[in-house]
Write an enzyme that holds these catalytic residues in place. Structure first.
Site, PDB file in Angstrom:
ATOM      1  N   ASP A 158       0.721  -1.345  -0.010  1.00  0.00           N
ATOM      2  CA  ASP A 158      -0.058  -0.146  -0.058  1.00  0.00           C
ATOM      3  C   ASP A 158       0.925   1.437  -0.047  1.00  0.00           C
ATOM      4  OD1 ASP A 158      -1.977  -1.612   0.271  1.00  0.00           O
ATOM      5  OD2 ASP A 158      -2.773  -1.189   2.091  1.00  0.00           O
ATOM      6  N   PHE A 195       2.462   1.756  -3.255  1.00  0.00           N
ATOM      7  CA  PHE A 195       1.394   2.467  -4.206  1.00  0.00           C
ATOM      8  C   PHE A 195       1.186   3.676  -3.919  1.00  0.00           C
ATOM      9  CE2 PHE A 195      -2.748   3.325  -5.806  1.00  0.00           C
ATOM     10  CZ  PHE A 195      -3.034   2.681  -7.049  1.00  0.00           C
ATOM     11  N   ASP A 196       0.983   4.245  -2.797  1.00  0.00           N
ATOM     12  CA  ASP A 196       0.706   5.685  -2.373  1.00  0.00           C
ATOM     13  C   ASP A 196       1.660   6.476  -2.678  1.00  0.00           C
ATOM     14  OD1 ASP A 196      -1.716   5.018  -1.408  1.00  0.00           O
ATOM     15  OD2 ASP A 196      -0.931   4.899   0.782  1.00  0.00           O
ATOM     16  N   SER A 233     -35.976  -4.596 -16.496  1.00  0.00           N
ATOM     17  CA  SER A 233     -36.174  -5.079 -15.159  1.00  0.00           C
ATOM     18  C   SER A 233     -35.974  -6.563 -15.224  1.00  0.00           C
ATOM     19  CB  SER A 233     -37.486  -4.659 -14.739  1.00  0.00           C
ATOM     20  OG  SER A 233     -37.796  -4.975 -13.452  1.00  0.00           O
ATOM     21  N   LEU A 234     -36.276  -7.388 -14.256  1.00  0.00           N
ATOM     22  CA  LEU A 234     -36.221  -8.775 -14.536  1.00  0.00           C
ATOM     23  C   LEU A 234     -37.517  -9.266 -13.924  1.00  0.00           C
ATOM     24  CD1 LEU A 234     -32.796  -9.843 -13.012  1.00  0.00           C
ATOM     25  CD2 LEU A 234     -33.500 -10.086 -15.184  1.00  0.00           C
ATOM     26  N   GLU A 290     -26.563 -16.993 -11.864  1.00  0.00           N
ATOM     27  CA  GLU A 290     -25.603 -15.861 -11.470  1.00  0.00           C
ATOM     28  C   GLU A 290     -26.378 -15.401 -10.028  1.00  0.00           C
ATOM     29  OE1 GLU A 290     -25.025 -12.884 -14.114  1.00  0.00           O
ATOM     30  OE2 GLU A 290     -24.717 -14.070 -15.568  1.00  0.00           O
ATOM     31  N   LYS A 342     -27.838 -12.707  -7.504  1.00  0.00           N
ATOM     32  CA  LYS A 342     -28.492 -11.510  -7.752  1.00  0.00           C
ATOM     33  C   LYS A 342     -27.971 -10.548  -6.958  1.00  0.00           C
ATOM     34  CE  LYS A 342     -32.977  -9.072  -8.869  1.00  0.00           C
ATOM     35  NZ  LYS A 342     -33.207  -8.294  -7.921  1.00  0.00           N
ATOM     36  N   ASP A 365     -27.566  -7.270  -4.561  1.00  0.00           N
ATOM     37  CA  ASP A 365     -28.498  -6.443  -4.157  1.00  0.00           C
ATOM     38  C   ASP A 365     -27.716  -4.768  -3.868  1.00  0.00           C
ATOM     39  OD1 ASP A 365     -30.944  -5.193  -3.494  1.00  0.00           O
ATOM     40  OD2 ASP A 365     -31.017  -6.185  -1.482  1.00  0.00           O
ATOM     41  N   ARG A 379     -29.612   3.366 -13.606  1.00  0.00           N
ATOM     42  CA  ARG A 379     -30.582   2.639 -14.372  1.00  0.00           C
ATOM     43  C   ARG A 379     -31.664   3.632 -14.683  1.00  0.00           C
ATOM     44  NH1 ARG A 379     -33.802  -2.843 -13.394  1.00  0.00           N
ATOM     45  NH2 ARG A 379     -34.900  -1.762 -11.783  1.00  0.00           N
ATOM     46  N   GLU A 381     -23.448  -4.023 -11.074  1.00  0.00           N
ATOM     47  CA  GLU A 381     -24.190  -3.725 -10.021  1.00  0.00           C
ATOM     48  C   GLU A 381     -23.215  -3.160  -9.092  1.00  0.00           C
ATOM     49  OE1 GLU A 381     -27.457  -4.562  -9.999  1.00  0.00           O
ATOM     50  OE2 GLU A 381     -28.225  -4.158  -8.111  1.00  0.00           O
ATOM     51  N   TYR A 429     -21.618  -8.084 -15.379  1.00  0.00           N
ATOM     52  CA  TYR A 429     -22.065  -9.078 -15.579  1.00  0.00           C
ATOM     53  C   TYR A 429     -22.718  -9.268 -17.209  1.00  0.00           C
ATOM     54  CZ  TYR A 429     -25.973  -7.114 -12.941  1.00  0.00           C
ATOM     55  OH  TYR A 429     -27.054  -6.236 -12.559  1.00  0.00           O
ATOM     56  N   LYS A 453     -29.993 -17.079 -16.564  1.00  0.00           N
ATOM     57  CA  LYS A 453     -30.104 -16.573 -18.155  1.00  0.00           C
ATOM     58  C   LYS A 453     -29.905 -17.488 -19.143  1.00  0.00           C
ATOM     59  CE  LYS A 453     -28.208 -12.181 -16.123  1.00  0.00           C
ATOM     60  NZ  LYS A 453     -26.920 -11.699 -15.947  1.00  0.00           N
ATOM     61  N   LYS A 504     -36.090 -15.316  -6.211  1.00  0.00           N
ATOM     62  CA  LYS A 504     -35.884 -14.461  -4.953  1.00  0.00           C
ATOM     63  C   LYS A 504     -35.856 -15.292  -3.775  1.00  0.00           C
ATOM     64  CE  LYS A 504     -36.603  -9.956  -6.281  1.00  0.00           C
ATOM     65  NZ  LYS A 504     -36.406  -8.668  -5.803  1.00  0.00           N
ATOM     66  N   CYS A 515     -33.940   8.776  31.878  1.00  0.00           N
ATOM     67  CA  CYS A 515     -32.764   8.199  31.213  1.00  0.00           C
ATOM     68  C   CYS A 515     -32.469   6.767  32.325  1.00  0.00           C
ATOM     69  CB  CYS A 515     -31.601   9.083  31.397  1.00  0.00           C
ATOM     70  SG  CYS A 515     -30.179   8.406  31.232  1.00  0.00           S
ATOM     71  N   CYS A 543     -29.212   7.590  34.424  1.00  0.00           N
ATOM     72  CA  CYS A 543     -29.040   8.570  35.250  1.00  0.00           C
ATOM     73  C   CYS A 543     -30.392   9.256  35.855  1.00  0.00           C
ATOM     74  CB  CYS A 543     -28.212   9.958  34.864  1.00  0.00           C
ATOM     75  SG  CYS A 543     -28.956  10.681  33.523  1.00  0.00           S
ATOM     76  N   CYS A 586     -31.146  12.004  26.294  1.00  0.00           N
ATOM     77  CA  CYS A 586     -30.924  12.483  27.816  1.00  0.00           C
ATOM     78  C   CYS A 586     -29.912  13.718  27.876  1.00  0.00           C
ATOM     79  CB  CYS A 586     -30.090  11.260  28.513  1.00  0.00           C
ATOM     80  SG  CYS A 586     -29.445  11.996  30.324  1.00  0.00           S
ATOM     81  N   CYS A 623     -24.326  12.150  33.192  1.00  0.00           N
ATOM     82  CA  CYS A 623     -24.801  10.740  32.803  1.00  0.00           C
ATOM     83  C   CYS A 623     -23.620   9.810  32.253  1.00  0.00           C
ATOM     84  CB  CYS A 623     -25.645  10.988  31.644  1.00  0.00           C
ATOM     85  SG  CYS A 623     -26.435   9.499  30.956  1.00  0.00           S
TER      86      CYS A 623
HETATM   87  P1  AMP Z   1     -35.345  -5.752 -10.304  1.00  0.00           P
HETATM   88  O1  AMP Z   1     -34.852  -4.522 -10.005  1.00  0.00           O
HETATM   89  O2  AMP Z   1     -36.025  -6.618  -9.083  1.00  0.00           O
HETATM   90  O3  AMP Z   1     -36.464  -5.825 -11.443  1.00  0.00           O
HETATM   91  O4  AMP Z   1     -34.214  -6.808 -10.901  1.00  0.00           O
HETATM   92  C1  AMP Z   1     -33.325  -6.418 -11.996  1.00  0.00           C
HETATM   93  C2  AMP Z   1     -32.281  -5.843 -11.389  1.00  0.00           C
HETATM   94  O5  AMP Z   1     -31.324  -6.781 -10.822  1.00  0.00           O
HETATM   95  C3  AMP Z   1     -31.186  -5.460 -12.493  1.00  0.00           C
HETATM   96  O6  AMP Z   1     -31.565  -4.094 -13.249  1.00  0.00           O
HETATM   97  C4  AMP Z   1     -29.860  -5.468 -12.093  1.00  0.00           C
HETATM   98  O7  AMP Z   1     -29.342  -4.234 -11.333  1.00  0.00           O
HETATM   99  C5  AMP Z   1     -29.980  -6.469 -10.789  1.00  0.00           C
HETATM  100  N1  AMP Z   1     -29.168  -7.707 -10.993  1.00  0.00           N
HETATM  101  C6  AMP Z   1     -28.321  -7.985  -9.800  1.00  0.00           C
HETATM  102  N2  AMP Z   1     -27.291  -9.233 -10.148  1.00  0.00           N
HETATM  103  C7  AMP Z   1     -27.821  -9.591 -11.392  1.00  0.00           C
HETATM  104  C8  AMP Z   1     -27.073 -10.405 -12.316  1.00  0.00           C
HETATM  105  N3  AMP Z   1     -26.386 -11.379 -11.819  1.00  0.00           N
HETATM  106  N4  AMP Z   1     -27.658 -10.064 -13.498  1.00  0.00           N
HETATM  107  C9  AMP Z   1     -28.701  -9.323 -13.895  1.00  0.00           C
HETATM  108  N5  AMP Z   1     -29.261  -8.661 -13.135  1.00  0.00           N
HETATM  109  C10 AMP Z   1     -28.872  -8.446 -11.869  1.00  0.00           C
HETATM  110 ZN    ZN Z   2     -28.635  10.208  31.485  1.00  0.00          ZN
END
Ligand code: AMP
Ligand code: ZN
Length: 677
Positions: free
Chosen positions: A31, A34-35, A80-81, A110, A112, A114, A133, A169, A221, A284, A308, A402, A405, A420, A426
């Protein structure tokens, strides 16, 4: 070697090391080294602005500020999915697919992720833009912020197509999320609720330097474009990895829905082992030709399906509601539960957040409650099973005193929390404040830990952080487990902290809402504690990024009440705080910006906003901006009616010129600017 060659060599080297570290997870340089290399590059770039490159690794540290994110139309819609929840759902999906395409169908599975979805465009191997998006048709241009995410390549390697998009993501791993929250809580701020919202919120921060500090990750992905050199999804992932992207390392090619379900079940059971959040699996159709035949519905591709995971939910008995007092006096209600297994851990406690939350769900002691652990790391109570409620049950009355106290709690309008107010008496507040004061990012006092602080307070040896500076070895020796050596270390550590810079002292003294970053801003602007103590509300909110809430908190911290009320306590907290500052001053702590930092700083540009454009010859663009700020001016990235001057170098953008002229804003040269200061 000439400067240009040197710059190019350093950039290439840093790109390589970045890739090894952030994409391949196998560092090839320390590190520190690198810095050092990065600093070398920054210095060279500052001296040679003519070699500016929008993909330089130096842009990773951020700094550019975006006031308004531009809306851009997606070249290819971001869909969307569709969701599925059962084996049957998946089988029905397969039946629909088989009606439309011939031949065998295989699938990639794959995780998903979040987080926040993102679309990156690369032109000739360079990152051109990054767009959120949005509504799927158009999103926000967050390129500057995305460049600070180290695993997003700014330049590609190998046989990449000239022009394509890649989607993925942005996620915030748990580890980094927890660390960020520790810092927030230490600054008296509310913790972020979950990594996903924090990740998407990060993309819209105006200051990219703040984004650079957040440990965000980007998994890519999905390749999008015309004439891509791949025929399957799996091959797309492999190619993307070869070009330098971080692609999901958990992806599996299978040839039946049963195998899909094996993958789903495995990860449903193991997702708590992953370092980041997942809320399901994305399946997919692997063959891109088949994908094309299947096409899209109005909302989602027909060739992909999300499965899900069920959020794990259990029910258990809420035995007791207790209340915790934080360093700032904030009260947090805690649900003490009959221990229950949930998502791989035993849960005994859950946060109830605040009084409103309890009232909203009508949570009562003795209730059978539903506890969930989904996105959030901390389990939460999502409801009550009213059917099992005892007839004798009574509604929760939020504690009014509290728990530590016995002082009457207070709650200001608009604040969800109770506090408090007994700041000086306290115990958890006294101890918490000193623990914060000595912490690593504050005074970093070596030889003194949180437990010793509690011991010192409980034994009556100290009552405030100012008392630390009066401690002698003789005071410490009578304490349990305190040997001569540790007493010496403690006293030496305290003495050593007198060198800590003003901005950190300002963070350490624990003004509510004044975290590390705010402390830096205040220190830079006011330059001494005396100036800050006498600043008015108006002067405070004039400082960049200081809002009403912070300003009021600073005022409150130092406020002297002049109502000569005989019955009011002798010492108001403002008086106490001021006395504390005087004592710190007498002990020679750094309560003003040091003389070295002050060199070259004035306030002659106060009230003026500058936009800098073009390439400069005498000083670099970065240096120019620094001088504007050092002299009290503001730097803005876009021209508006609020702009006072545009400083123009060579090759100033024509659109900026037209805009400035249109608004009648004076355009000045580098020399004219230097004369000004
Ligand atoms: P949803 O928002 O529930 O309609 O889900 C769609 C979103 O899932 C997409 O827009 C992606 O942002 C997200 N996502 C997360 N992982 C994946 C993945 N491996 N492949 C495709 N979409 C994904
Ligand atoms: Zn207190």
């Amino acid at each position: 070697m000439n400067a240009q060659k040197q710059i190019t060599a350093l950039r290439n080297l840093l790109h390589k090391h970045n890739h090894s570290y952030y994409v391949l997870d196998s560092p090839t340089i320390s590190d520190y080294d690198f810095d050092m290399k990065l600093k070398e590059l920054q210095a060279l770039e500052a001296a040679h602005p003519e070699f500016y490159d929008p993909t330089s690794p130096s842009l990773r540290v951020g700094g550019a500020v975006t006031k308004n994110f531009e809306t851009l139309k997606h070249n290819f819609r971001m869909y969307s999915l569709d969701n599925s929840y059962s084996k049957e759902d998946l089988q029905n999906w397969e039946t629909r697919i088989k009606k439309q395409v011939d031949g065998p169908v295989s699938y990639t599975c794959e995780l998903k992720y979040d987080g926040a979805s993102i679309s990156l465009t690369y032109l000739n191997g360079n990152l051109l833009r990054a767009v959120t998006r949005g509504d799927g048709h158009q999103g926000d241009d967050v390129t500057t912020n995305i460049k600070t995410i180290k695993s997003v390549p700014l330049q590609l390697k190998g046989d990449f197509p000239d022009n394509f998009e890649i989607r993925g993501e942005i996620v915030l791993p748990f580890d980094g999320f927890n660390k960020m929250n520790q810092v927030r809580v230490a600054a008296g701020e509310d913790p972020f609720r979950n990594p996903r919202n924090t990740a998407s919120g990060s993309l819209k921060l105006q200051d990219s330097a703040l984004v650079a500090k957040r440990p965000l990750e980007c998994f890519l992905y999905s390749l999008v474009g015309d004439n891509l050199p791949v025929t399957t999804q799996m091959q797309g992932l492999e190619k993307a990895a070869a070009w330098g992207f971080k692609v999901p390392n958990i992806a599996k090619l299978v040839s039946s829905i049963d195998e899909v379900l094996d993958f789903v079940n495995y990860w449903d059971g193991h997702r708590s082992d992953l370092p980041y959040e997942t809320d399901g699996v994305v399946i997919k159709v692997n063959n891109l030709q088949q994908q094309e035949e299947l096409g899209f519905t109005a909302k989602a591709p027909r060739w992909a399906m999300a499965y899900k995971f069920k959020t794990e939910r259990v029910s258990t008995k809420l035995e007791k509601i207790t209340y915790q007092v934080g360093r700032t006096g904030a009260i947090t209600p805690v649900a003490n539960l009959a221990p229950v297994a949930l998502a791989g851990t035993t849960v005994k406690r859950a946060s109830l957040h605040n009084a409103d939350q309890i009232a909203l769900l009508d949570i009562r002691e003795g209730d059978t409650v539903y506890v969930e652990k989904g996105g959030e790391i901390i389990p939460k109570i999502v409801g009550v099973n009213i059917a099992l409620r005892d007839d004798a049950s009574i509604a929760t009355v939020y504690k009014d005193k509290c728990p530590q106290c016995d002082t009457l709690l207070s709650r200001t309008q608009g604040d969800a929390k109770h506090y408090c107010p007994n700041e000086q008496g306290c115990p958890p507040q006294i101890i918490g404040r000193i623990q914060h004061f000595i912490s690593r990012k504050a005074m970093d006092i070596e030889g003194l830990g949180g437990e010793t602080v509690a011991l010192l307070v409980n034994q009556g040896v100290i009552q405030s952080y100012a008392d630390l500076y009066d401690l002698t070895i003789e005071d410490l020796l009578p304490l349990e487990r305190m040997a001569q050596k540790s007493a010496e270390n403690l006293v030496a550590g305290v003495a050593h902290s007198k060198q800590i810079s003003f901005e950190r002292v300002l963070f350490a003294i624990g003004i509510r809402y004044v975290g590390e970053t705010v402390a830096k801003k205040l220190a830079k602007h006011f330059k001494s504690i005396d100036a800050l103590m006498t600043a008015s509300f108006k002067e405070l909110v004039e400082v960049d990024e200081i809002g009403d809430r912070i300003a009021q908190s600073v005022i409150d911290f130092f406020e002297l009440e002049d109502t000569a009320d005989l019955f009011s306590p002798v010492n108001t907290s403002g008086e106490r705080n001021r006395e504390m500052i005087t004592r710190l001053k007498n002990h020679n702590l750094q309560l003003a910006v040091s003389a070295e930092t002050l060199v070259g700083q004035t306030s002659i540009l106060k009230g003026n906003t500058f936009v800098v454009s073009g390439v400069f010859t005498k000083i670099s663009r970065t240096e120019l901006k620094k001088r504007i700020e050092d002299n009290g001016g503001k730097v803005s990235s876009s021209i508006s009616s609020k702009t006072t001057y545009v400083v123009a170098g060579d090759n100033m953008g024509p659109s900026k010129q037209t805009k400035a002229e249109g608004l009648g804003i004076p355009i000045i040269s580098e020399d004219q600017f230097l004369e000004m200061i």
